[in-house]
Design a protein around this motif. Structure first.
Motif, PDB file in Angstrom:
ATOM      1  N   ASN A   1      42.224  39.839  40.571  1.00 22.07           N
ATOM      2  CA  ASN A   1      43.228  40.783  41.081  1.00 22.07           C
ATOM      3  C   ASN A   1      44.593  40.364  40.534  1.00 22.07           C
ATOM      4  O   ASN A   1      45.400  39.753  41.221  1.00 22.07           O
ATOM      5  CB  ASN A   1      43.221  40.762  42.612  1.00 22.07           C
ATOM      6  N   ALA A   2      44.829  40.672  39.248  1.00 15.41           N
ATOM      7  CA  ALA A   2      46.051  40.232  38.545  1.00 15.41           C
ATOM      8  C   ALA A   2      46.142  38.711  38.635  1.00 15.41           C
ATOM      9  O   ALA A   2      45.228  38.021  38.192  1.00 15.41           O
ATOM     10  CB  ALA A   2      47.272  40.927  39.117  1.00 15.41           C
ATOM     11  N   ASP A   3      47.221  38.179  39.228  1.00 13.88           N
ATOM     12  CA  ASP A   3      47.306  36.719  39.347  1.00 13.88           C
ATOM     13  C   ASP A   3      46.809  36.238  40.710  1.00 13.88           C
ATOM     14  O   ASP A   3      47.143  35.146  41.155  1.00 13.88           O
ATOM     15  CB  ASP A   3      48.731  36.226  39.083  1.00 13.88           C
ATOM     16  N   ASN A   4      45.990  37.058  41.342  1.00 16.45           N
ATOM     17  CA  ASN A   4      45.302  36.700  42.587  1.00 16.45           C
ATOM     18  C   ASN A   4      46.268  36.273  43.699  1.00 16.45           C
ATOM     19  O   ASN A   4      46.023  35.301  44.417  1.00 16.45           O
ATOM     20  CB  ASN A   4      44.263  35.603  42.330  1.00 16.45           C
ATOM     21  N   ARG A   5      47.344  37.027  43.827  1.00 18.65           N
ATOM     22  CA  ARG A   5      48.227  36.799  44.972  1.00 18.65           C
ATOM     23  C   ARG A   5      47.600  37.442  46.213  1.00 18.65           C
ATOM     24  O   ARG A   5      47.060  38.536  46.149  1.00 18.65           O
ATOM     25  CB  ARG A   5      49.613  37.406  44.718  1.00 18.65           C
ATOM     26  N   PHE A   6      47.703  36.757  47.333  1.00 13.68           N
ATOM     27  CA  PHE A   6      47.059  37.223  48.549  1.00 13.68           C
ATOM     28  C   PHE A   6      47.872  38.319  49.228  1.00 13.68           C
ATOM     29  O   PHE A   6      49.062  38.173  49.465  1.00 13.68           O
ATOM     30  CB  PHE A   6      46.856  36.054  49.515  1.00 13.68           C
ATOM     31  N   GLU A   7      47.195  39.404  49.497  1.00 10.17           N
ATOM     32  CA  GLU A   7      47.703  40.497  50.311  1.00 10.17           C
ATOM     33  C   GLU A   7      46.514  41.019  51.100  1.00 10.17           C
ATOM     34  O   GLU A   7      45.369  40.586  50.889  1.00 10.17           O
ATOM     35  CB  GLU A   7      48.336  41.581  49.450  1.00 10.17           C
ATOM     36  N   ALA A   8      46.743  41.929  52.031  1.00 16.55           N
ATOM     37  CA  ALA A   8      45.694  42.344  52.966  1.00 16.55           C
ATOM     38  C   ALA A   8      44.445  42.867  52.262  1.00 16.55           C
ATOM     39  O   ALA A   8      43.318  42.502  52.633  1.00 16.55           O
ATOM     40  CB  ALA A   8      46.243  43.389  53.929  1.00 16.55           C
ATOM     41  N   ALA A   9      44.610  43.715  51.260  1.00 18.27           N
ATOM     42  CA  ALA A   9      43.452  44.309  50.582  1.00 18.27           C
ATOM     43  C   ALA A   9      42.640  43.242  49.842  1.00 18.27           C
ATOM     44  O   ALA A   9      41.406  43.296  49.810  1.00 18.27           O
ATOM     45  CB  ALA A   9      43.912  45.392  49.615  1.00 18.27           C
ATOM     46  N   PHE A  10      43.328  42.284  49.243  1.00 15.63           N
ATOM     47  CA  PHE A  10      42.645  41.211  48.520  1.00 15.63           C
ATOM     48  C   PHE A  10      41.882  40.318  49.490  1.00 15.63           C
ATOM     49  O   PHE A  10      40.728  39.923  49.233  1.00 15.63           O
ATOM     50  CB  PHE A  10      43.675  40.402  47.731  1.00 15.63           C
ATOM     51  N   ILE A  11      42.485  40.009  50.624  1.00 15.23           N
ATOM     52  CA  ILE A  11      41.803  39.212  51.649  1.00 15.23           C
ATOM     53  C   ILE A  11      40.564  39.945  52.156  1.00 15.23           C
ATOM     54  O   ILE A  11      39.505  39.343  52.350  1.00 15.23           O
ATOM     55  CB  ILE A  11      42.767  38.884  52.805  1.00 15.23           C
ATOM     56  N   ALA A  12      40.686  41.246  52.351  1.00 15.27           N
ATOM     57  CA  ALA A  12      39.538  42.042  52.806  1.00 15.27           C
ATOM     58  C   ALA A  12      38.409  41.998  51.784  1.00 15.27           C
ATOM     59  O   ALA A  12      37.227  41.905  52.147  1.00 15.27           O
ATOM     60  CB  ALA A  12      39.968  43.486  53.055  1.00 15.27           C
TER      61      ALA A  12
END
Length: 243
Positions: free
Chosen positions: A30-41
């Motif tokens: 996910n790009a540079d894998n920065r954490f946001e709600a959708a990525f955590i999900a």
């Protein structure tokens, strides 16, 4: 289930889960894998698949999980703008760290590149780490942002690292290269870029039989990290006014 599994969907996937024998390989891209709600999900959905398969097997089997990033980045940490806009975000992130820390099967982080701040937290929550030897740093740069650490985040690092390593990482914001990370026992092995994943897989295969202990493996982790888990469970909104 047919692998690989693109999550959340084939059209827009943030992670891809592969299965190779007893190993689950979770690629984060996910790009540079920065954490946001959708990525955590998306990460939680992948972890659900691993856990459900493990617990539903008729007999206890060798099982382990390997995570890896993309290109020269494992994860660059939290998406701070997103975190400030979503009042529930930090609780979701802390819950993910708790889940990784106490995951019911052995876990290995294949650090293909930089793991900064929240990305380093993700890596250190794993049981084992393999780091790329020629490029990449491990760093907690909150002192330079500046930003405080939630008690649960600090507790994981305190539990995993030697006191002087903890001091240098937190108070100096020191960037550890692979050689330093190995010497300080932050990582278990280092390898050339082309061999990072294979080395992580080999380490995962070595410890995958421990998953055959069933619920005991998770129970041992729960006991090992009792104090850390307690701090990770504190709702972040209770802390925010004091930080």
């Amino acid at each position: 289930m047919s692998f690989p599994v693109a999550i959340p969907s084939k059209d827009k996937h943030m992670v891809t889960l592969h299965k190779e024998g007893p190993l689950y390989i979770l690629h984060m891209h996910n790009a540079d894998n920065r954490f946001e709600a959708a990525f955590i999900a998306a990460l939680n959905q992948a972890l659900d698949i691993v856990e459900q398969a493990y617990h539903s097997a008729e007999d206890l089997e060798d099982t382990a999980l390997v995570t890896i990033g993309n290109d020269k980045i494992y994860s660059n940490g939290l998406n701070l703008e997103h975190a400030m806009l979503d009042v529930t975000f930090m609780d979701k992130y802390l819950a993910l760290l708790k889940r990784i820390l106490t995951f019911p099967v052995p876990t290995v982080a294949a650090l293909n590149g930089h793991a900064f701040a929240g990305g380093f937290m993700m890596a250190i929550a794993h049981d084992y780490r393999v780091m790329r030897s020629d490029r990449g740093f491990l760093c907690m740069n909150e002192v330079d942002l500046p930003a405080p650490l939630a008690p649960g985040m600090a507790a994981i690092i305190r539990e995993k690292l030697a006191p002087h390593t903890y001091r240098n990482m937190i108070l100096q914001g020191h960037r550890f290269n692979a050689k330093e990370a190995l010497e300080e026992h932050i990582v278990d092995e280092i390898a050339e870029n082309s061999k990072v994943l294979d080395t992580a897989k080999a380490l995962a295969l070595k410890w995958a039989p421990k998953a055959k202990s069933g619920v005991v493996y998770k129970q041992l982790k729960d006991e090992m990290y009792t104090n850390v888990v307690a701090k990770l469970t504190i709702p972040y909104h209770r802390l925010a006014p004091k930080m």
